[in-house]
Design an enzyme around this catalytic site. Sequence first.
Site, PDB file in Angstrom:
ATOM      1  N   ARG A  86       0.709  -1.313  -0.063  1.00 27.32           N
ATOM      2  CA  ARG A  86       0.061  -0.015   0.066  1.00 27.32           C
ATOM      3  C   ARG A  86       0.741   1.196  -0.191  1.00 27.32           C
ATOM      4  O   ARG A  86       0.286   2.256   0.249  1.00 27.32           O
ATOM      5  CB  ARG A  86      -1.103   0.005   1.008  1.00 27.32           C
ATOM      6  CG  ARG A  86      -0.684  -0.285   2.389  1.00 27.32           C
ATOM      7  CD  ARG A  86      -2.171  -0.116   3.268  1.00 27.32           C
ATOM      8  NE  ARG A  86      -2.715  -1.319   3.598  1.00 27.32           N
ATOM      9  CZ  ARG A  86      -3.813  -1.262   4.301  1.00 27.32           C
ATOM     10  NH1 ARG A  86      -4.552  -0.337   4.591  1.00 27.32           N
ATOM     11  NH2 ARG A  86      -4.284  -2.555   4.362  1.00 27.32           N
ATOM     12  N   ARG A 158     -14.698  -3.530  14.487  1.00 22.53           N
ATOM     13  CA  ARG A 158     -13.123  -3.231  14.708  1.00 22.53           C
ATOM     14  C   ARG A 158     -12.785  -1.997  15.446  1.00 22.53           C
ATOM     15  O   ARG A 158     -13.548  -1.083  15.062  1.00 22.53           O
ATOM     16  CB  ARG A 158     -12.629  -3.277  13.137  1.00 22.53           C
ATOM     17  CG  ARG A 158     -12.040  -4.546  12.788  1.00 22.53           C
ATOM     18  CD  ARG A 158     -11.607  -4.870  11.573  1.00 22.53           C
ATOM     19  NE  ARG A 158     -10.664  -3.695  10.855  1.00 22.53           N
ATOM     20  CZ  ARG A 158     -10.289  -3.576   9.476  1.00 22.53           C
ATOM     21  NH1 ARG A 158     -10.565  -4.771   8.741  1.00 22.53           N
ATOM     22  NH2 ARG A 158      -9.516  -2.728   9.317  1.00 22.53           N
ATOM     23  N   ARG A 169      -7.957   6.948   8.200  1.00 21.10           N
ATOM     24  CA  ARG A 169      -7.470   6.013   7.315  1.00 21.10           C
ATOM     25  C   ARG A 169      -7.653   6.200   5.629  1.00 21.10           C
ATOM     26  O   ARG A 169      -6.648   5.912   4.828  1.00 21.10           O
ATOM     27  CB  ARG A 169      -8.155   4.306   7.466  1.00 21.10           C
ATOM     28  CG  ARG A 169      -7.685   3.859   8.594  1.00 21.10           C
ATOM     29  CD  ARG A 169      -8.889   2.918   9.382  1.00 21.10           C
ATOM     30  NE  ARG A 169      -9.016   1.752   8.414  1.00 21.10           N
ATOM     31  CZ  ARG A 169     -10.190   1.148   8.575  1.00 21.10           C
ATOM     32  NH1 ARG A 169     -11.112   1.203   9.532  1.00 21.10           N
ATOM     33  NH2 ARG A 169     -10.233   0.166   7.794  1.00 21.10           N
TER      34      ARG A 169
END
Length: 215
Positions: A86, A158, A169
Amino acid sequence: MNLILLGAPGSGKGTQAKALSQRLKTTHLSTGDVFREEIAKKTALGAKVQGYVTSGKLVPDAVVTEVVTAKLAALPGSFLLDGFPRTVEQAISLDAYLKKSGKKLDRVVYLALSEDEVVKRLTARRNCASCGELYNVVSKPPKHAQFCDKCGGKLVQRQDDTEETVKKRLMVFRDLTEPLIAFYKANENVFEADASGVAQDITELIANELGVPAR
Ligand code: AP5
Ligand code: MG
């Protein structure tokens, strides 16, 4: 077939990787899942990555690359990478590893989804604490709220799926992963799939593009 699945947080990498790896009989490797398991087992690696994972920051390139290359080296067959690479640096390290070990990358699939849809999907995601099955209170609700349809395990959210951390994010994705997508578009055979439809239709679209026989 060796594949990479790229996409923003919540674009459906895990959902598609699960379905495609079964169809392709390949090993699904999710770096996020590996890290969450290590954190749950309280290993040294888990302790090293916990702060990054729960706050939505990227684990340092060297740490992730070491984990992935060790897993790939132990694999007898093909792989489907979900969540790795990533960053451009991770892609360069992966390429060096593949060259050294005589393996090759066949295709990169990019799941394209708007940021608004990402936030909606992630804040509605639940997963089974026992078997890991994925749910979504909007698009894939469990039959009994809070319990897994498959094994009866408890459904949990989560830690990084709060709206605030999801936004963080997404920022990380824009800063570090979008340049990777441009890098792959320039150097590899990338298939861009619209990830906004129904999950099963997206699986069929990708399978068709990859030449996987219809069910
Ligand atoms: P990771 O676990 O990889 O998280 P992520 O990339 O943010 O992606 P997600 O797992 O949240 O989403 P997904 O794309 O898999 O979507 P899903 O299928 O679940 O990484 C977590 C952390 O680990 C990172 O923040 C970082 O700290 C660390 N890390 C991991 N890899 C790293 C790396 N290479 N380098 C550095 N650090 C790393 O779907 C989401 C929801 O939507 C579910 O509820 C699902 O049911 C639903 N859904 C799926 N498809 C559809 C659809 N078509 N329509 C409607 N709903 C859908
Ligand atoms: Mg995932």
